[in-house]
Motif scaffolding. Structure first.
Motif, PDB file in Angstrom:
ATOM      1  N   ILE A  31       0.853  -1.184   0.000  1.00 30.97           N
ATOM      2  CA  ILE A  31       0.000   0.000   0.000  1.00 30.97           C
ATOM      3  C   ILE A  31       0.891   1.235   0.000  1.00 30.97           C
ATOM      4  N   LEU A  32       0.655   2.107  -0.966  1.00 35.34           N
ATOM      5  CA  LEU A  32       1.400   3.362  -1.029  1.00 35.34           C
ATOM      6  C   LEU A  32       0.674   4.426  -0.207  1.00 35.34           C
ATOM      7  N   PRO A  33       1.401   5.373   0.366  1.00 39.88           N
ATOM      8  CA  PRO A  33       0.748   6.456   1.110  1.00 39.88           C
ATOM      9  C   PRO A  33      -0.173   7.243   0.188  1.00 39.88           C
ATOM     10  N   GLY A  34      -1.384   7.458   0.634  1.00 39.21           N
ATOM     11  CA  GLY A  34      -2.319   8.235  -0.175  1.00 39.21           C
ATOM     12  C   GLY A  34      -3.744   7.826   0.068  1.00 39.21           C
ATOM     13  N   GLY A  35      -4.574   8.125  -0.899  1.00 35.85           N
ATOM     14  CA  GLY A  35      -6.005   7.888  -0.773  1.00 35.85           C
ATOM     15  C   GLY A  35      -6.691   9.193  -0.441  1.00 35.85           C
ATOM     16  N   CYS A  36      -7.617   9.151   0.506  1.00 39.88           N
ATOM     17  CA  CYS A  36      -8.287  10.387   0.914  1.00 39.88           C
ATOM     18  C   CYS A  36      -7.301  11.256   1.713  1.00 39.88           C
ATOM     19  N   ARG A  37      -7.660  12.500   1.929  1.00 46.49           N
ATOM     20  CA  ARG A  37      -6.743  13.425   2.614  1.00 46.49           C
ATOM     21  C   ARG A  37      -6.381  12.947   4.019  1.00 46.49           C
ATOM     22  N   GLY A  38      -7.374  12.453   4.751  1.00 47.57           N
ATOM     23  CA  GLY A  38      -7.108  11.968   6.101  1.00 47.57           C
ATOM     24  C   GLY A  38      -6.124  10.811   6.107  1.00 47.57           C
TER      25      GLY A  38
END
Length: 185
Positions: free
Chosen positions: A112-119
């Motif tokens: 899993i890479l850092p990211g996605g939704c802002r939180g």
């Protein structure tokens, strides 16, 4: 009471107990990074909508004050009654929270890479600052300072917690996790 003392204008500050040290010594780097993490967690709380997560993160902030106080105390001046002690319960609380969150998460199948939704992205920022804090504390220990193993355990577990919290925030927001896939050539 004035906020400024002018005693640090020449690059030195006092540890708990009064010892004067350089503002760039390993001890200050370690508790300064923990202080930075605490500030980042304050921002992370603003991205959390679950009151349980918000409350737990507030407890984490209080515990980071304990960690910072421990690290800011000169070993020769340390008084066990000072309250700056990381307890086994503090570490266990983080472990329980990790377990609670993971029960509702899908299994990890790829990196899993850092990211996605802002939180979630911000939880990953907190996680990496936490890991830097852990490295700084290890450097402090390698310089000969006494570091209670529970301090390292707490910081290590906390970074794991921030990872699972990031995953939870993505699930809650309906945002897919950013998955690392090797490019096919």
């Amino acid at each position: 009471m004035k906020v400024y003392t002018k005693t640090g204008d020449k690059g030195q500050t006092s540890l708990v107990g009064g010892q004067r040290v350089s503002k760039c010594c390993e001890r200050l780097e370690s508790y300064g990074t923990i202080d930075e993490l605490n500030s980042h967690i304050g921002v992370l709380i603003t991205y959390c909508t679950d009151p349980t997560d918000q409350q737990f993160l507030l407890e984490v902030q209080a515990n980071l004050f304990v960690v910072g106080g421990y690290l800011a105390t000169d070993n020769s001046q340390r008084d066990v009654r000072s309250g700056n002690i990381v307890t086994p319960e503090m570490v266990e609380d983080v472990e329980h929270e990790i377990d609670r969150i993971q029960e509702a998460l899908p299994p990890i199948r790829l990196f899993i890479l850092p990211g996605g939704c802002r939180g979630a992205a911000y939880a990953h920022v907190c996680r990496t600052v936490c890991r830097r804090g852990e490295r700084q504390i290890l450097r402090l220990a390698e310089c000969g300072a006494e570091v209670d193993e529970r301090v390292l355990s707490y910081v290590n577990r906390l970074s794991d917690y921030l990872f699972v919290l990031a995953r939870k925030l993505n699930v809650e927001s309906g945002t897919d996790e950013v998955i690392w896939r090797r490019k096919q050539s």
